[in-house]
Design a protein around this motif. Structure first.
Motif, PDB file in Angstrom:
ATOM      1  N   GLY A   1       0.891  -1.166  -0.102  1.00 37.35           N
ATOM      2  CA  GLY A   1      -0.061   0.145   0.091  1.00 37.35           C
ATOM      3  C   GLY A   1       0.685   1.255   0.158  1.00 37.35           C
ATOM      4  N   GLU A   2       1.995   1.273   0.475  1.00 41.14           N
ATOM      5  CA  GLU A   2       2.966   2.432   0.496  1.00 41.14           C
ATOM      6  C   GLU A   2       3.501   2.440  -1.018  1.00 41.14           C
ATOM      7  OE1 GLU A   2       4.918   2.540   4.873  1.00 41.14           O
ATOM      8  OE2 GLU A   2       5.650   1.712   3.272  1.00 41.14           O
ATOM      9  N   PRO A   3       3.846   3.712  -1.657  1.00 41.36           N
ATOM     10  CA  PRO A   3       4.585   3.863  -2.874  1.00 41.36           C
ATOM     11  C   PRO A   3       5.684   2.991  -2.966  1.00 41.36           C
ATOM     12  CG  PRO A   3       4.001   5.901  -1.624  1.00 41.36           C
ATOM     13  CD  PRO A   3       3.850   5.018  -0.596  1.00 41.36           C
ATOM     14  N   GLN A   4       5.787   2.339  -4.159  1.00 46.34           N
ATOM     15  CA  GLN A   4       6.684   1.347  -4.443  1.00 46.34           C
ATOM     16  C   GLN A   4       7.729   1.772  -5.241  1.00 46.34           C
ATOM     17  OE1 GLN A   4       6.651  -1.465  -2.860  1.00 46.34           O
ATOM     18  NE2 GLN A   4       4.885  -0.566  -2.055  1.00 46.34           N
ATOM     19  N   THR A   5       8.038   3.208  -5.527  1.00 42.48           N
ATOM     20  CA  THR A   5       9.096   3.687  -6.053  1.00 42.48           C
ATOM     21  C   THR A   5      10.447   3.606  -5.323  1.00 42.48           C
ATOM     22  OG1 THR A   5       8.783   6.002  -5.258  1.00 42.48           O
ATOM     23  CG2 THR A   5       7.673   5.296  -7.333  1.00 42.48           C
ATOM     24  N   HIS A   6      11.682   3.330  -6.183  1.00 41.11           N
ATOM     25  CA  HIS A   6      13.054   3.138  -5.566  1.00 41.11           C
ATOM     26  C   HIS A   6      13.796   4.512  -5.796  1.00 41.11           C
ATOM     27  CE1 HIS A   6      16.813   1.223  -4.922  1.00 41.11           C
ATOM     28  NE2 HIS A   6      16.424   1.014  -3.903  1.00 41.11           N
ATOM     29  N   ASN A   7      14.373   5.187  -4.641  1.00 42.53           N
ATOM     30  CA  ASN A   7      14.947   6.248  -4.911  1.00 42.53           C
ATOM     31  C   ASN A   7      16.414   5.807  -4.099  1.00 42.53           C
ATOM     32  OD1 ASN A   7      16.426   8.504  -4.510  1.00 42.53           O
ATOM     33  ND2 ASN A   7      14.600   9.824  -4.268  1.00 42.53           N
ATOM     34  N   TYR A   8      17.469   5.991  -5.075  1.00 44.16           N
ATOM     35  CA  TYR A   8      18.887   5.153  -4.467  1.00 44.16           C
ATOM     36  C   TYR A   8      19.130   6.364  -3.505  1.00 44.16           C
ATOM     37  CZ  TYR A   8      19.129   1.637  -7.897  1.00 44.16           C
ATOM     38  OH  TYR A   8      19.191   0.306  -8.583  1.00 44.16           O
ATOM     39  N   ASN A   9      18.833   7.548  -3.752  1.00 45.56           N
ATOM     40  CA  ASN A   9      19.556   8.763  -2.654  1.00 45.56           C
ATOM     41  C   ASN A   9      18.731   8.677  -1.040  1.00 45.56           C
ATOM     42  OD1 ASN A   9      20.936   9.902  -4.624  1.00 45.56           O
ATOM     43  ND2 ASN A   9      19.246  11.069  -5.441  1.00 45.56           N
ATOM     44  N   ASP A  10      17.405   7.890  -1.117  1.00 49.13           N
ATOM     45  CA  ASP A  10      16.799   7.861   0.121  1.00 49.13           C
ATOM     46  C   ASP A  10      16.865   6.569   0.671  1.00 49.13           C
ATOM     47  OD1 ASP A  10      16.268  10.479  -0.067  1.00 49.13           O
ATOM     48  OD2 ASP A  10      14.259  10.203  -1.209  1.00 49.13           O
ATOM     49  N   CYS A  11      17.087   5.590   0.150  1.00 45.40           N
ATOM     50  CA  CYS A  11      17.120   4.344   0.187  1.00 45.40           C
ATOM     51  C   CYS A  11      18.234   3.882   1.336  1.00 45.40           C
ATOM     52  CB  CYS A  11      17.404   3.200  -0.984  1.00 45.40           C
ATOM     53  SG  CYS A  11      17.194   1.489  -0.451  1.00 45.40           S
ATOM     54  N   THR A  12      17.874   3.160   2.438  1.00 47.44           N
ATOM     55  CA  THR A  12      18.872   3.002   3.309  1.00 47.44           C
ATOM     56  C   THR A  12      19.117   1.355   3.574  1.00 47.44           C
ATOM     57  OG1 THR A  12      16.950   2.456   5.193  1.00 47.44           O
ATOM     58  CG2 THR A  12      18.410   4.798   4.905  1.00 47.44           C
ATOM     59  N   ALA A  13      18.666   0.641   2.724  1.00 51.45           N
ATOM     60  CA  ALA A  13      18.749  -1.018   2.522  1.00 51.45           C
ATOM     61  C   ALA A  13      20.299  -1.252   2.475  1.00 51.45           C
ATOM     62  CB  ALA A  13      18.067  -1.508   1.381  1.00 51.45           C
ATOM     63  N   ARG A  14      20.572  -2.348   3.269  1.00 53.66           N
ATOM     64  CA  ARG A  14      22.155  -2.652   3.436  1.00 53.66           C
ATOM     65  C   ARG A  14      22.262  -4.070   2.248  1.00 53.66           C
ATOM     66  NH1 ARG A  14      24.980  -0.074   6.385  1.00 53.66           N
ATOM     67  NH2 ARG A  14      26.541  -1.438   6.643  1.00 53.66           N
ATOM     68  N   VAL A  15      23.106  -3.829   1.150  1.00 57.84           N
ATOM     69  CA  VAL A  15      23.180  -4.838   0.060  1.00 57.84           C
ATOM     70  C   VAL A  15      24.645  -5.282   0.001  1.00 57.84           C
ATOM     71  CG1 VAL A  15      21.107  -3.723  -1.241  1.00 57.84           C
ATOM     72  CG2 VAL A  15      23.516  -2.955  -1.319  1.00 57.84           C
ATOM     73  N   SER A  16      24.811  -6.753  -0.478  1.00 57.63           N
ATOM     74  CA  SER A  16      26.009  -7.309  -0.697  1.00 57.63           C
ATOM     75  C   SER A  16      26.730  -6.561  -1.699  1.00 57.63           C
ATOM     76  CB  SER A  16      25.830  -8.697  -0.669  1.00 57.63           C
ATOM     77  OG  SER A  16      25.361  -9.366   0.309  1.00 57.63           O
ATOM     78  N   PHE A  17      27.755  -6.706  -1.963  1.00 55.13           N
ATOM     79  CA  PHE A  17      28.600  -6.163  -3.375  1.00 55.13           C
ATOM     80  C   PHE A  17      30.028  -7.079  -3.507  1.00 55.13           C
ATOM     81  CE2 PHE A  17      30.455  -3.914   0.341  1.00 55.13           C
ATOM     82  CZ  PHE A  17      31.672  -3.858  -0.039  1.00 55.13           C
ATOM     83  N   GLN A  18      30.487  -7.222  -4.685  1.00 53.18           N
ATOM     84  CA  GLN A  18      31.523  -7.652  -5.133  1.00 53.18           C
ATOM     85  C   GLN A  18      32.806  -6.900  -4.725  1.00 53.18           C
ATOM     86  OE1 GLN A  18      30.764  -8.968  -9.157  1.00 53.18           O
ATOM     87  NE2 GLN A  18      31.020 -11.135  -8.325  1.00 53.18           N
ATOM     88  N   LEU A  19      33.614  -7.478  -4.319  1.00 52.39           N
ATOM     89  CA  LEU A  19      34.968  -6.846  -4.238  1.00 52.39           C
ATOM     90  C   LEU A  19      35.682  -6.716  -5.573  1.00 52.39           C
ATOM     91  CD1 LEU A  19      36.280  -8.362  -0.977  1.00 52.39           C
ATOM     92  CD2 LEU A  19      35.368  -6.133  -1.225  1.00 52.39           C
ATOM     93  N   PRO A  20      36.237  -5.151  -5.919  1.00 55.33           N
ATOM     94  CA  PRO A  20      36.662  -5.118  -7.319  1.00 55.33           C
ATOM     95  C   PRO A  20      37.889  -6.009  -7.851  1.00 55.33           C
ATOM     96  CG  PRO A  20      37.157  -3.263  -5.784  1.00 55.33           C
ATOM     97  CD  PRO A  20      36.187  -4.198  -5.219  1.00 55.33           C
ATOM     98  N   ASN A  21      38.838  -6.266  -6.839  1.00 55.48           N
ATOM     99  CA  ASN A  21      40.257  -6.937  -6.924  1.00 55.48           C
ATOM    100  C   ASN A  21      40.014  -8.243  -7.025  1.00 55.48           C
ATOM    101  OD1 ASN A  21      41.275  -4.656  -6.408  1.00 55.48           O
ATOM    102  ND2 ASN A  21      41.893  -4.794  -4.455  1.00 55.48           N
ATOM    103  N   CYS A  22      39.058  -8.894  -6.555  1.00 57.21           N
ATOM    104  CA  CYS A  22      39.020 -10.431  -6.859  1.00 57.21           C
ATOM    105  C   CYS A  22      37.679 -10.925  -7.242  1.00 57.21           C
ATOM    106  CB  CYS A  22      39.440 -11.166  -5.325  1.00 57.21           C
ATOM    107  SG  CYS A  22      38.314 -10.733  -3.964  1.00 57.21           S
ATOM    108  N   GLY A  23      36.652 -10.131  -7.001  1.00 52.77           N
ATOM    109  CA  GLY A  23      35.165 -10.455  -7.468  1.00 52.77           C
ATOM    110  C   GLY A  23      34.529 -11.294  -6.395  1.00 52.77           C
ATOM    111  N   HIS A  24      34.922 -11.788  -5.357  1.00 51.74           N
ATOM    112  CA  HIS A  24      34.583 -12.437  -4.288  1.00 51.74           C
ATOM    113  C   HIS A  24      33.272 -11.321  -3.648  1.00 51.74           C
ATOM    114  CE1 HIS A  24      38.253 -14.870  -4.113  1.00 51.74           C
ATOM    115  NE2 HIS A  24      37.149 -15.753  -4.530  1.00 51.74           N
ATOM    116  N   ILE A  25      32.565 -11.809  -2.902  1.00 52.49           N
ATOM    117  CA  ILE A  25      31.273 -11.193  -2.051  1.00 52.49           C
ATOM    118  C   ILE A  25      31.875 -10.754  -1.031  1.00 52.49           C
ATOM    119  CG2 ILE A  25      29.225 -11.019  -0.772  1.00 52.49           C
ATOM    120  CD1 ILE A  25      29.111 -11.271  -3.865  1.00 52.49           C
TER     121      ILE A  25
END
Length: 102
Positions: free
Chosen positions: A21-45
């Motif tokens: 019921g809440e607006p489902q738009t995604h604004n990267y500037n306001d989003c506080t979700a914590r997400v996984s990411f790949q390391l640039p040197n080796c590609g591991h998570i």
């Protein structure tokens, strides 16, 4: 109240954390979700998460446990990805290029 199950796509893909019921738009500037990411040197998570839409922390060491065969002495090894290669066996191997001990 049910949480939305929609998944936001893109570089920082993650599930929506808003209620139905809440607006489902995604604004990267306001989003506080914590997400996984790949390391640039080796590609591991990375062993830590980053905030959606923000750059990753600068100094993150990879903690991935690697199994490999030493290029210096041929022994099977195990090490943390971000650590240098080092033989952990009692090693009497000689370097093929100069004959010195490894």
């Amino acid at each position: 109240d049910k949480v939305c199950s929609e998944r936001f796509q893109g570089a920082d893909s993650h599930r929506c954390t808003r209620l139905w019921g809440e607006p489902q738009t995604h604004n990267y500037n306001d989003c506080t979700a914590r997400v996984s990411f790949q390391l640039p040197n080796c590609g591991h998570i990375a062993p830590v998460k980053k905030i959606c839409g923000r750059p990753p922390p600068r100094k993150v060491e990879c903690k991935y446990q690697m199994k490999y065969v030493s290029t210096h002495c041929g022994h099977p090894q195990s090490r943390v990805c971000s650590h240098p290669e080092k033989c952990n066996h009692p090693c009497t191997a000689k370097r093929p290029d100069c004959g010195h001990s490894v």
